[in-house]
Motif scaffolding. Structure first.
Motif, PDB file in Angstrom:
ATOM      1  N   GLU A 179       0.810  -1.220   0.000  1.00  0.00           N
ATOM      2  CA  GLU A 179       0.000   0.000   0.000  1.00  0.00           C
ATOM      3  C   GLU A 179       0.848   1.277   0.000  1.00  0.00           C
ATOM      4  N   THR A 180       1.884   1.325   0.799  1.00  0.00           N
ATOM      5  CA  THR A 180       2.658   2.564   0.941  1.00  0.00           C
ATOM      6  C   THR A 180       3.874   2.628   0.012  1.00  0.00           C
ATOM      7  N   MET A 181       4.027   1.659  -0.874  1.00  0.00           N
ATOM      8  CA  MET A 181       5.183   1.625  -1.776  1.00  0.00           C
ATOM      9  C   MET A 181       4.901   2.402  -3.062  1.00  0.00           C
ATOM     10  N   SER A 182       5.974   2.839  -3.703  1.00  0.00           N
ATOM     11  CA  SER A 182       5.856   3.484  -5.011  1.00  0.00           C
ATOM     12  C   SER A 182       5.539   2.407  -6.048  1.00  0.00           C
ATOM     13  N   PRO A 183       5.058   2.780  -7.232  1.00  0.00           N
ATOM     14  CA  PRO A 183       4.763   1.779  -8.266  1.00  0.00           C
ATOM     15  C   PRO A 183       5.965   0.903  -8.633  1.00  0.00           C
ATOM     16  N   VAL A 184       7.164   1.463  -8.671  1.00  0.00           N
ATOM     17  CA  VAL A 184       8.368   0.689  -8.984  1.00  0.00           C
ATOM     18  C   VAL A 184       8.648  -0.320  -7.867  1.00  0.00           C
ATOM     19  N   GLN A 185       8.528   0.120  -6.622  1.00  0.00           N
ATOM     20  CA  GLN A 185       8.729  -0.779  -5.484  1.00  0.00           C
ATOM     21  C   GLN A 185       7.665  -1.873  -5.460  1.00  0.00           C
ATOM     22  N   GLN A 186       6.438  -1.524  -5.825  1.00  0.00           N
ATOM     23  CA  GLN A 186       5.357  -2.503  -5.848  1.00  0.00           C
ATOM     24  C   GLN A 186       5.658  -3.616  -6.844  1.00  0.00           C
ATOM     25  N   LYS A 187       6.074  -3.235  -8.056  1.00  0.00           N
ATOM     26  CA  LYS A 187       6.382  -4.245  -9.077  1.00  0.00           C
ATOM     27  C   LYS A 187       7.532  -5.144  -8.633  1.00  0.00           C
ATOM     28  N   ALA A 188       8.551  -4.557  -8.023  1.00  0.00           N
ATOM     29  CA  ALA A 188       9.688  -5.348  -7.543  1.00  0.00           C
ATOM     30  C   ALA A 188       9.246  -6.316  -6.453  1.00  0.00           C
ATOM     31  N   ARG A 189       8.415  -5.846  -5.539  1.00  0.00           N
ATOM     32  CA  ARG A 189       7.923  -6.702  -4.454  1.00  0.00           C
ATOM     33  C   ARG A 189       7.109  -7.875  -4.993  1.00  0.00           C
ATOM     34  N   VAL A 190       6.262  -7.609  -5.971  1.00  0.00           N
ATOM     35  CA  VAL A 190       5.451  -8.664  -6.573  1.00  0.00           C
ATOM     36  C   VAL A 190       6.344  -9.702  -7.239  1.00  0.00           C
ATOM     37  N   GLN A 191       7.389  -9.253  -7.935  1.00  0.00           N
ATOM     38  CA  GLN A 191       8.290 -10.188  -8.597  1.00  0.00           C
ATOM     39  C   GLN A 191       8.986 -11.099  -7.579  1.00  0.00           C
ATOM     40  N   ILE A 192       9.380 -10.526  -6.465  1.00  0.00           N
ATOM     41  CA  ILE A 192      10.028 -11.324  -5.402  1.00  0.00           C
ATOM     42  C   ILE A 192       9.051 -12.364  -4.848  1.00  0.00           C
TER      43      ILE A 192
END
Length: 119
Positions: free
Chosen positions: A101-114
């Motif tokens: 929720e509090t992540m930037s769009p770039v951080q969100q995509k990276a988190r999903v990939q992990i």
């Protein structure tokens, strides 16, 4: 039924009155409204609900949708319903939405990939 989870449109809501709901859109069509069966419902902030409904598509939902099959219904009241064939997918999608929720769009995509690599 009392306690049933329904995806509906709020037609009228006034203080001191029961709200009026409709399971048809403004054109009189069902348009995916109705009872939500199975799945898991959780509450988020109304800000996150708006992000999930935003256009262009929310980066988290876009990245998850490329690899996983699931259904989602998001209400502007902050309630989110997720359903999939596997309980593990429901849990992964729900937790990912909450965690990013509090992540930037770039951080969100990276988190999903992990998270997807761990499947």
């Amino acid at each position: 039924q009392v306690g049933a989870l329904i995806y509906a449109r709020v037609v009228k809501a006034n203080p001191g009155m029961n709200p009026e709901l409709s399971c048809v859109d403004g054109f009189g069509k069902a348009a995916e409204y109705g009872p939500l069966k199975n799945g898991f419902m959780f509450e988020t902030s109304t800000g996150l609900a708006r992000k999930l409904l935003s256009s262009p598509t929310c980066p988290v939902l876009e990245a998850l949708g490329k690899k996983l099959a699931f259904e989602i219904a998001v209400g502007l009241n902050g309630r989110v319903w997720v359903n999939a064939d596997s309980p593990s997918v429901v849990i992964l999608v729900s937790n990912t939405i909450i965690q990013t929720e509090t992540m930037s769009p770039v951080q969100q995509k990276a988190r999903v990939q992990i998270l997807l690599q761990k499947l």
